[in-house]
Design a protein around this motif. Structure first.
Motif, short mmCIF file in Angstrom:
data_model
loop_
_atom_site.label_atom_id
_atom_site.label_comp_id
_atom_site.label_asym_id
_atom_site.label_seq_id
_atom_site.Cartn_x
_atom_site.Cartn_y
_atom_site.Cartn_z
N THR A 44 1.73 6.29 -7.14
CA THR A 44 0.60 7.03 -7.71
C THR A 44 0.72 8.52 -7.42
O THR A 44 0.31 9.35 -8.23
CB THR A 44 -0.75 6.49 -7.21
OG1 THR A 44 -0.77 6.46 -5.77
CG2 THR A 44 -1.00 5.07 -7.75
N GLN A 59 -4.47 10.91 -7.08
CA GLN A 59 -3.64 9.89 -6.44
C GLN A 59 -4.49 8.88 -5.68
O GLN A 59 -4.29 7.67 -5.78
CB GLN A 59 -2.62 10.56 -5.51
CG GLN A 59 -1.62 9.62 -4.88
CD GLN A 59 -2.06 9.03 -3.55
OE1 GLN A 59 -2.79 9.65 -2.80
NE2 GLN A 59 -1.63 7.83 -3.28
N ARG A 60 -5.45 9.37 -4.92
CA ARG A 60 -6.32 8.46 -4.15
C ARG A 60 -7.15 7.57 -5.07
O ARG A 60 -7.36 6.39 -4.80
CB ARG A 60 -7.23 9.26 -3.23
CG ARG A 60 -6.49 9.89 -2.08
CD ARG A 60 -7.45 10.67 -1.21
NE ARG A 60 -6.69 11.56 -0.33
CZ ARG A 60 -7.15 12.03 0.80
NH1 ARG A 60 -8.37 11.70 1.20
NH2 ARG A 60 -6.42 12.82 1.53
N ASN A 117 0.94 4.02 -2.98
CA ASN A 117 0.68 5.43 -2.67
C ASN A 117 1.81 6.32 -3.17
O ASN A 117 1.56 7.39 -3.75
CB ASN A 117 0.44 5.64 -1.19
CG ASN A 117 -0.94 5.19 -0.77
OD1 ASN A 117 -1.89 5.21 -1.55
ND2 ASN A 117 -1.07 4.77 0.47
N GLU A 150 0.82 -1.21 0.00
CA GLU A 150 0.00 0.00 0.00
C GLU A 150 0.86 1.26 0.00
O GLU A 150 0.58 2.21 -0.73
CB GLU A 150 -0.93 0.01 1.22
CG GLU A 150 -1.87 1.18 1.24
CD GLU A 150 -2.86 1.14 2.38
OE1 GLU A 150 -3.42 2.21 2.69
OE2 GLU A 150 -3.07 0.06 2.98
N GLU A 151 1.93 1.27 0.79
CA GLU A 151 2.83 2.44 0.80
C GLU A 151 3.49 2.64 -0.56
O GLU A 151 3.60 3.77 -1.04
CB GLU A 151 3.90 2.27 1.89
CG GLU A 151 3.38 2.40 3.30
CD GLU A 151 4.43 2.05 4.35
OE1 GLU A 151 4.48 2.75 5.37
OE2 GLU A 151 5.20 1.08 4.13
N ALA A 196 -4.72 4.98 -6.76
CA ALA A 196 -4.29 4.03 -5.73
C ALA A 196 -5.44 3.11 -5.35
O ALA A 196 -5.25 1.90 -5.17
CB ALA A 196 -3.76 4.77 -4.51
#
Length: 171
Positions: free
Chosen positions: A12, A160-161, A9, A5-6, A164
């Protein structure tokens, strides 16, 4: 080692920063805005405040007040017609203090750090000019400030969100 996930993030966010601000940089020149880079400074203040979409409007209002403050300051200094160092000191002293006092009265509507940063931006761009040469620069600065907060700041964050989220859903 960073989690999946990091890493997603970071990648992206890198894509958002690599894609959206350059679009503004190219577009701004084609629509007559010579102060396009101001958007990056304003986006930086938005991000430094924690990417809080709820604060975007008050950050933008702060920047607009700073832009107006720069315009007023340049005209005040031109009107004083005394020692340039004294003009600068007195103008910064009075207007800086007033900005903080006024901003403290309306923190729901004004992000004072953006006001002060916007003032510095404006002074950097129009301060060296004769008042007759300022023209539309304050409007161009305001447009770049809007692009910085809403397009680069809020836009990159939303982009980005979204990207991601799409990638992380496909696990």
């Amino acid at each position: 080692m960073k989690s999946r996930e990091e890493r997603v993030n970071i990648l992206t966010l890198a894509l958002g920063i690599a894609l959206l601000p350059p679009i503004w940089a190219v577009l701004s020149g084609h629509i007559g805005i010579t102060t396009g880079a101001v958007a990056l400074i304003c986006a930086g203040v938005y991000v430094a405040n924690g990417n809080k979409t709820s604060d975007a409007l008050k950050i933008f209002i702060g920047f607009l007040l700073g832009d107006l403050w720069a315009y007023i300051a340049v005209h005040v200094m031109a009107a004083l017609n005394i020692n340039p160092d004294l003009e600068l000191f007195l103008t910064l002293f009075v207007m800086g203090g007033l900005a903080v006092l006024i901003g403290s009265l309306a923190p729901k509507w004004i992000f004072t750090p953006a006001w002060l940063c916007g003032w510095a931006i404006g002074l950097t761009i129009i301060g060296p000019l004769d008042t007759s040469a300022i023209g539309t620069l304050p409007l161009q600065i305001a447009a770049a400030m809007a692009a910085g907060v809403f397009y680069v700041g809020v836009g990159v964050d939303a982009f980005q969100r979204w990207i991601a989220g799409l990638i992380l859903k496909k696990k």
